[in-house]
Motif scaffolding. Structure first.
Motif, PDB file in Angstrom:
ATOM      1  N   ILE A  73       9.437   2.356  -3.040  1.00  0.00           N
ATOM      2  CA  ILE A  73       9.767   3.723  -2.615  1.00  0.00           C
ATOM      3  C   ILE A  73      10.555   3.682  -1.305  1.00  0.00           C
ATOM      4  N   ALA A  74      11.423   4.678  -1.158  1.00  0.00           N
ATOM      5  CA  ALA A  74      12.203   4.806   0.076  1.00  0.00           C
ATOM      6  C   ALA A  74      11.388   5.546   1.125  1.00  0.00           C
ATOM      7  N   SER A  75      11.764   5.341   2.366  1.00  0.00           N
ATOM      8  CA  SER A  75      11.171   6.116   3.446  1.00  0.00           C
ATOM      9  C   SER A  75      11.441   7.594   3.209  1.00  0.00           C
ATOM     10  N   SER A 128      11.786   9.934   5.343  1.00  0.00           N
ATOM     11  CA  SER A 128      12.540  10.614   6.397  1.00  0.00           C
ATOM     12  C   SER A 128      13.976  10.126   6.461  1.00  0.00           C
ATOM     13  N   PRO A 129      14.960  11.048   6.357  1.00  0.00           N
ATOM     14  CA  PRO A 129      16.351  10.647   6.558  1.00  0.00           C
ATOM     15  C   PRO A 129      16.594  10.040   7.939  1.00  0.00           C
ATOM     16  N   GLY A 130      15.679  10.316   8.889  1.00  0.00           N
ATOM     17  CA  GLY A 130      15.818   9.733  10.222  1.00  0.00           C
ATOM     18  C   GLY A 130      15.749   8.219  10.219  1.00  0.00           C
ATOM     19  N   THR A 131      15.189   7.645   9.138  1.00  0.00           N
ATOM     20  CA  THR A 131      15.137   6.186   9.018  1.00  0.00           C
ATOM     21  C   THR A 131      16.533   5.580   9.031  1.00  0.00           C
ATOM     22  N   TRP A 132      17.530   6.354   8.605  1.00  0.00           N
ATOM     23  CA  TRP A 132      18.905   5.862   8.510  1.00  0.00           C
ATOM     24  C   TRP A 132      19.701   6.083   9.800  1.00  0.00           C
ATOM     25  N   LYS A 133      19.056   6.481  10.869  1.00  0.00           N
ATOM     26  CA  LYS A 133      19.765   6.718  12.113  1.00  0.00           C
ATOM     27  C   LYS A 133      20.505   5.457  12.567  1.00  0.00           C
ATOM     28  N   ASN A 134      21.788   5.618  12.829  1.00  0.00           N
ATOM     29  CA  ASN A 134      22.679   4.522  13.257  1.00  0.00           C
ATOM     30  C   ASN A 134      22.899   3.475  12.167  1.00  0.00           C
ATOM     31  N   LEU A 135      22.548   3.812  10.910  1.00  0.00           N
ATOM     32  CA  LEU A 135      22.771   2.906   9.788  1.00  0.00           C
ATOM     33  C   LEU A 135      23.724   3.562   8.788  1.00  0.00           C
ATOM     34  N   ASP A 136      24.122   2.814   7.782  1.00  0.00           N
ATOM     35  CA  ASP A 136      25.011   3.312   6.730  1.00  0.00           C
ATOM     36  C   ASP A 136      24.255   4.316   5.870  1.00  0.00           C
ATOM     37  N   LEU A 137      24.645   5.581   5.956  1.00  0.00           N
ATOM     38  CA  LEU A 137      23.956   6.629   5.206  1.00  0.00           C
ATOM     39  C   LEU A 137      24.150   6.511   3.705  1.00  0.00           C
ATOM     40  N   GLU A 139       3.229  -6.260  -9.820  1.00  0.00           N
ATOM     41  CA  GLU A 139       2.803  -4.987 -10.391  1.00  0.00           C
ATOM     42  C   GLU A 139       1.524  -4.503  -9.721  1.00  0.00           C
ATOM     43  N   GLY A 140       1.267  -3.213  -9.879  1.00  0.00           N
ATOM     44  CA  GLY A 140       0.039  -2.629  -9.370  1.00  0.00           C
ATOM     45  C   GLY A 140       0.063  -2.288  -7.897  1.00  0.00           C
ATOM     46  N   SER A 141       1.221  -2.437  -7.239  1.00  0.00           N
ATOM     47  CA  SER A 141       1.319  -2.152  -5.808  1.00  0.00           C
ATOM     48  C   SER A 141       2.572  -1.330  -5.533  1.00  0.00           C
ATOM     49  N   THR A 142       2.580  -0.649  -4.396  1.00  0.00           N
ATOM     50  CA  THR A 142       3.713   0.177  -3.990  1.00  0.00           C
ATOM     51  C   THR A 142       4.253  -0.327  -2.660  1.00  0.00           C
ATOM     52  N   PHE A 143       5.554  -0.508  -2.590  1.00  0.00           N
ATOM     53  CA  PHE A 143       6.185  -1.119  -1.424  1.00  0.00           C
ATOM     54  C   PHE A 143       7.173  -0.128  -0.796  1.00  0.00           C
ATOM     55  N   LEU A 144       6.931   0.190   0.461  1.00  0.00           N
ATOM     56  CA  LEU A 144       7.793   1.100   1.210  1.00  0.00           C
ATOM     57  C   LEU A 144       8.896   0.284   1.888  1.00  0.00           C
ATOM     58  N   LEU A 145      10.152   0.670   1.616  1.00  0.00           N
ATOM     59  CA  LEU A 145      11.274  -0.087   2.163  1.00  0.00           C
ATOM     60  C   LEU A 145      12.240   0.811   2.923  1.00  0.00           C
ATOM     61  N   LYS A 146      12.731   0.295   4.028  1.00  0.00           N
ATOM     62  CA  LYS A 146      13.836   0.902   4.753  1.00  0.00           C
ATOM     63  C   LYS A 146      15.153   0.375   4.168  1.00  0.00           C
ATOM     64  N   PRO A 147      16.315   0.837   4.645  1.00  0.00           N
ATOM     65  CA  PRO A 147      17.588   0.342   4.105  1.00  0.00           C
ATOM     66  C   PRO A 147      17.700  -1.178   4.241  1.00  0.00           C
ATOM     67  N   VAL A 173       0.818  -1.217   0.000  1.00  0.00           N
ATOM     68  CA  VAL A 173       0.000   0.000   0.000  1.00  0.00           C
ATOM     69  C   VAL A 173       0.849   1.263   0.000  1.00  0.00           C
ATOM     70  N   GLY A 174       2.172   1.125   0.150  1.00  0.00           N
ATOM     71  CA  GLY A 174       3.067   2.271   0.077  1.00  0.00           C
ATOM     72  C   GLY A 174       3.126   3.130   1.316  1.00  0.00           C
ATOM     73  N   GLN A 175       2.464   2.714   2.406  1.00  0.00           N
ATOM     74  CA  GLN A 175       2.438   3.524   3.620  1.00  0.00           C
ATOM     75  C   GLN A 175       2.953   2.773   4.848  1.00  0.00           C
ATOM     76  N   THR A 176       2.981   1.461   4.761  1.00  0.00           N
ATOM     77  CA  THR A 176       3.515   0.662   5.861  1.00  0.00           C
ATOM     78  C   THR A 176       4.797  -0.024   5.402  1.00  0.00           C
ATOM     79  N   ASP A 177       5.679  -0.267   6.337  1.00  0.00           N
ATOM     80  CA  ASP A 177       7.001  -0.808   6.028  1.00  0.00           C
ATOM     81  C   ASP A 177       6.907  -2.277   5.595  1.00  0.00           C
ATOM     82  N   ASP A 178       7.333  -2.545   4.351  1.00  0.00           N
ATOM     83  CA  ASP A 178       7.326  -3.909   3.818  1.00  0.00           C
ATOM     84  C   ASP A 178       8.715  -4.546   3.825  1.00  0.00           C
ATOM     85  N   SER A 179       9.642  -3.955   4.538  1.00  0.00           N
ATOM     86  CA  SER A 179      11.030  -4.414   4.494  1.00  0.00           C
ATOM     87  C   SER A 179      11.183  -5.872   4.899  1.00  0.00           C
ATOM     88  N   GLN A 180      10.521  -6.283   5.978  1.00  0.00           N
ATOM     89  CA  GLN A 180      10.709  -7.643   6.481  1.00  0.00           C
ATOM     90  C   GLN A 180      10.231  -8.680   5.474  1.00  0.00           C
TER      91      GLN A 180
END
Length: 402
Positions: free
Chosen positions: A95-97, A99-108, A66-74, A36-43
């Motif tokens: 699509i990426a998150s 907020s740059p804050g998603t990368w806190k304590n991660l490889d920028l 196809e036809g769907s949007t996937f929000l992913l963190k790093p 849905v492009g609004q909740t984190d699908d990373s896992q």
């Protein structure tokens, strides 16, 4: 007896088919993705990759429908994998998150990365959107006085030690920084990709090649705020063809040797491509403090449309032009050929080969070059400093000394 032999033959075929089951599919929806492009699908992507990578099959496919949007963190997709071939098929939108804050304590420096995966094929009819504006707005390059500004931002796609892989038939837009990085890889091919970001987006190279060999980039449209394609240190046997570049900074070898590093870049062929509204066309740029060689380079069958510097070698590259003191060191640039180059320049100096007094350029050839000004009746000039070579059928000329 003949009937028995025929039966044994059929049983053998069945046994072989059972032992060679073919391809297994791993759909991210089967692992809990919402699309849905609004909740984190990373896992869901992590789990689908995990099972695909350890599958006991000759080939495995990770499916992004196809036809769907996937929000992913790093994310980092690690190999080596058991299947001989891994297909990562992107038919939907990733699509990426925001907020740059998603990368806190991660490889920028990274968003989606593949590491140590042999025969990886990433392709599809989908879209990868890096949501870069959130990073451009805090870039130290454009906002040096902003508290918390950053000089480092994520690359959308990284291929690290991925041999014999491919990236094809995909759209990639709005990377926070470089769109695609190919590093420490061999035999990697890129074909039919579209890469786009605004002309004023900082450091958004289309494709950067570093420490990689036998790389092909073909049939692609790239327009960014930096180099359409850039070639870094320790890269060789690079074939680039049928690229539409613009806007951007052209196709560049370099910059090389910034920290006094040893450089070896050789056997580069850039051909059958066009540049529209770019700041550079065919460019080589090296830092004075670097060492080593750039050699055996061909720029061939290129067309320029309103390009600031159609042909340029800058062996005295500097962050702030004119502020770097002359050095006695330098990267040796030799055996570079420019053949069949045509089009228009938006500046008065269409050919600018600025080489080192102490490590001059040699073996430079200009052949069948026709450049004119975008201003009717305006004449152009060529500038060659500390360059040895030959030229035949060049306008503007004369520039090189034998």
């Amino acid at each position: 007896m003949e009937e028995m032999l025929a039966l044994l033959f059929i049983l053998g075929l069945v046994t072989n088919l059972t032992a060679w089951p073919g391809v297994d599919d791993f759909d991210v929806f089967d692992y809990g993705a919402t699309g849905v492009g609004q909740t984190d699908d990373s896992q869901a992507f992590v789990d689908a990759w995990r099972d695909a990578c350890k599958a006991e099959t000759p080939s495995a496919r990770v499916i992004v429908p196809e036809g769907s949007t996937f929000l992913l963190k790093p994310l980092m997709f690690h190999g080596p994998c058991k299947p001989q071939i891994i297909h990562f098929i992107i038919s939907g939108t990733i699509i990426a998150s925001g907020s740059p804050g998603t990368w806190k304590n991660l490889d920028l420096s990274q968003w989606i990365a593949f590491q140590n995966v042999t025969r990886l094929n990433v392709y599809g009819s989908g879209l990868i959107d890096g949501q870069g504006k959130h990073w451009w707005d805090r870039s130290c390059r454009y906002h040096p006085d902003q508290e918390g500004c950053t000089t480092l931002a994520p690359t959308v796609l990284k291929f690290l030690s991925c041999n014999e892989g491919t990236l094809s038939n995909i759209d990639i837009v709005n990377s926070p920084q470089t769109h695609v990085l190919i590093s420490d890889s061999k035999g990697f091919n890129v074909n039919n990709v579209m890469i786009q970001s605004p002309q004023d987006s900082p450091n958004t190279d289309g494709i950067h090649i570093h420490s990689s060999h036998t790389i092909k980039i073909t049939n692609s449209v790239i327009g960014t705020g930096d180099d359409c394609i850039s070639i870094g240190d320790y890269s060789s046997n690079i074939d680039i063809s049928n690229i539409e570049c613009g806007p951007g900074h052209g196709i560049s070898i370099g910059s090389l040797g910034r920290d006094g590093d040893m450089v070896l870049v050789e056997n580069i062929h850039i051909r059958d491509s066009s540049f529209k509204g770019t700041t550079n066309g065919a460019r080589i740029k090296t830092w004075q403090v670097g060492r080593g060689n750039v050699r055996h380079v061909i720029f061939e069958n290129l067309v320029f449309d309103t390009v600031d510097n159609p042909i340029i070698i800058d062996q005295n590259y500097c962050d702030v032009p004119g502020t770097c003191k002359e050095q006695k060191s330098g990267v040796k640039i030799s055996d570079v050929a420019y053949k069949n180059l045509y089009g228009t320049s938006s500046t008065n100096i269409a050919i600018n080969l600025d080489c080192s007094r102490f490590v001059p350029c040699s073996g430079i050839s200009l052949e069948n070059i026709r450049l004119s000004s975008i201003k009717p009746g305006k004449s152009l000039s060529a500038n060659c400093i500390n360059v040895q070579g030959t030229e035949v059928g060049v306008n503007p000329g004369s520039c090189l000394r034998n």
